[in-house]
Design an enzyme around this catalytic site. Structure first.
Site, PDB file in Angstrom:
ATOM      1  N   CYS A  98       0.864  -1.180   0.000  1.00 62.30           N
ATOM      2  CA  CYS A  98       0.000   0.000   0.000  1.00 62.30           C
ATOM      3  C   CYS A  98       0.895   1.222   0.000  1.00 62.30           C
ATOM      4  O   CYS A  98       1.852   1.297   0.770  1.00 62.30           O
ATOM      5  CB  CYS A  98      -0.889  -0.012   1.240  1.00 62.30           C
ATOM      6  SG  CYS A  98      -1.995   1.408   1.337  1.00 62.30           S
ATOM      7  N   HIS A 140      -9.036  -3.970  -1.965  1.00 59.96           N
ATOM      8  CA  HIS A 140      -8.073  -3.172  -1.193  1.00 59.96           C
ATOM      9  C   HIS A 140      -8.464  -1.692  -1.201  1.00 59.96           C
ATOM     10  O   HIS A 140      -8.510  -1.045  -0.147  1.00 59.96           O
ATOM     11  CB  HIS A 140      -6.663  -3.373  -1.786  1.00 59.96           C
ATOM     12  CG  HIS A 140      -5.594  -2.533  -1.153  1.00 59.96           C
ATOM     13  ND1 HIS A 140      -4.529  -3.096  -0.477  1.00 59.96           N
ATOM     14  CD2 HIS A 140      -5.414  -1.195  -1.113  1.00 59.96           C
ATOM     15  CE1 HIS A 140      -3.762  -2.105  -0.029  1.00 59.96           C
ATOM     16  NE2 HIS A 140      -4.256  -0.951  -0.405  1.00 59.96           N
ATOM     17  N   GLU A 141      -8.776  -1.167  -2.391  1.00 61.03           N
ATOM     18  CA  GLU A 141      -9.116   0.260  -2.510  1.00 61.03           C
ATOM     19  C   GLU A 141     -10.465   0.549  -1.838  1.00 61.03           C
ATOM     20  O   GLU A 141     -10.629   1.584  -1.195  1.00 61.03           O
ATOM     21  CB  GLU A 141      -9.145   0.704  -3.979  1.00 61.03           C
ATOM     22  CG  GLU A 141      -7.861   0.496  -4.759  1.00 61.03           C
ATOM     23  CD  GLU A 141      -6.605   1.033  -4.087  1.00 61.03           C
ATOM     24  OE1 GLU A 141      -6.705   1.968  -3.274  1.00 61.03           O
ATOM     25  OE2 GLU A 141      -5.516   0.505  -4.363  1.00 61.03           O
ATOM     26  N   HIS A 144     -10.189   1.220   1.763  1.00 64.06           N
ATOM     27  CA  HIS A 144      -9.723   2.576   2.102  1.00 64.06           C
ATOM     28  C   HIS A 144     -10.896   3.525   2.330  1.00 64.06           C
ATOM     29  O   HIS A 144     -10.794   4.458   3.133  1.00 64.06           O
ATOM     30  CB  HIS A 144      -8.848   3.156   0.977  1.00 64.06           C
ATOM     31  CG  HIS A 144      -7.408   2.749   1.049  1.00 64.06           C
ATOM     32  ND1 HIS A 144      -6.603   3.045   2.110  1.00 64.06           N
ATOM     33  CD2 HIS A 144      -6.621   2.078   0.167  1.00 64.06           C
ATOM     34  CE1 HIS A 144      -5.374   2.574   1.888  1.00 64.06           C
ATOM     35  NE2 HIS A 144      -5.364   1.982   0.710  1.00 64.06           N
TER      36      HIS A 144
HETATM   37 ZN    ZN Z   1      -3.717   1.035  -0.082  1.00 59.29          ZN
END
Ligand code: ZN
Length: 174
Positions: A98, A140-141, A144
Site C-alpha cells: 500500500c 483493497h481500494e 480505504h
Molecule cells: Zn492502499
C-alpha cells in the site's frame, strides 16, 4: 503529484463521503490528480483518502511496474461511489502493499471474484465482474473508503514482511 498520506494519519481511518456531483471541476481535478499520483508512485490503485480527500472514489490501474511486475495491463479507471454487490465463496491469499504503508507487504485473504457497481467519471453507472488480481485491487481500494488498511485484514502478523524481503523472495528470483 500530490503527497500520499501514511499509516497513522487519521484521515485514512475515516468513513469517506459519497460524491453527488461527479461533473464538478473539483471532482474531475481530483480524478486527474489521483491518476497522475498512482502512475508516478508505481501503484496499481489509489483511493482518494490516500491524498487526504475523504471521498468515495478510487482508481484501479493495474499494469506491470517495478512494484508489481506480474500485474495485468488495463486502462486506468476511476470508480466513484463503488459497491460490492456479490462475491465468490472462494477466498484466496495474495501479497499486497500500500502506498500509505511503505516498506511493508502482507499476505492478505480476499474474495477470488466479485461483482461490482460504480459510477464512471462521465456519470454512467457501470457493472462488472472482476477476478483475481484486479478483484484484489478493488477490494483493497474499497477498504480505504471505510477506513480499513490491508494490515487490518491479515490473519497473522507472520503474514507481514518487508518490501526488501518481498523483492528478494518473489520478484528478483522469478
Ligand atoms: Zn492502499
Amino acid at each position: 503529484m500530490t503527497p500520499i498520506i501514511e499509516l497513522g494519519n487519521p484521515i485514512l481511518r475515516q468513513h469517506a463521503s459519497l460524491i453527488d456531483k461527479i461533473q464538478d471541476q473539483d471532482i474531475q481535478n481530483l480524478i486527474e490528480d489521483l491518476m497522475a499520483t498512482v502512475a508516478q508512485a508505481n501503484g496499481v490503485g489509489i483511493a482518494a483518502p490516500q491524498i487526504a480527500a475523504s471521498y468515495r472514489l478510487f482508481i484501479v490501474a493495474s499494469r506491470p511496474n517495478p512494484r508489481y511486475p506480474h500485474a495485468p495491463q488495463m486502462e486506468p479507471t476511476a470508480m466513484i461511489n463503488p459497491k460490492i454487490i456479490g462475491h465468490s465463496t472462494e477466498v484466496v491469499k495474495g501479497w499486497e502493499g500500500c502506498l500509505s504503508v511503505p516498506g511493508i507487504r502482507g499476505f492478505v485473504p480476499r474474495y477470488q471474484a466479485i461483482a461490482v457497481e460504480y459510477t464512471d467519471r462521465n456519470g454512467k453507472l457501470q457493472q462488472q465482474e472482476l477476478t483475481d488480481f484486479v478483484a484484489r485491487i478493488f477490494q483493497h481500494e474499497y477498504d480505504h473508503l471505510d477506513g480499513i488498511l490491508f494490515v487490518d485484514r491479515l490473519e497473522s502478523t507472520q503474514d507481514m514482511i518487508t518490501e526488501q524481503e518481498y523483492q528478494q523472495r518473489f520478484v528478483n528470483n522469478t
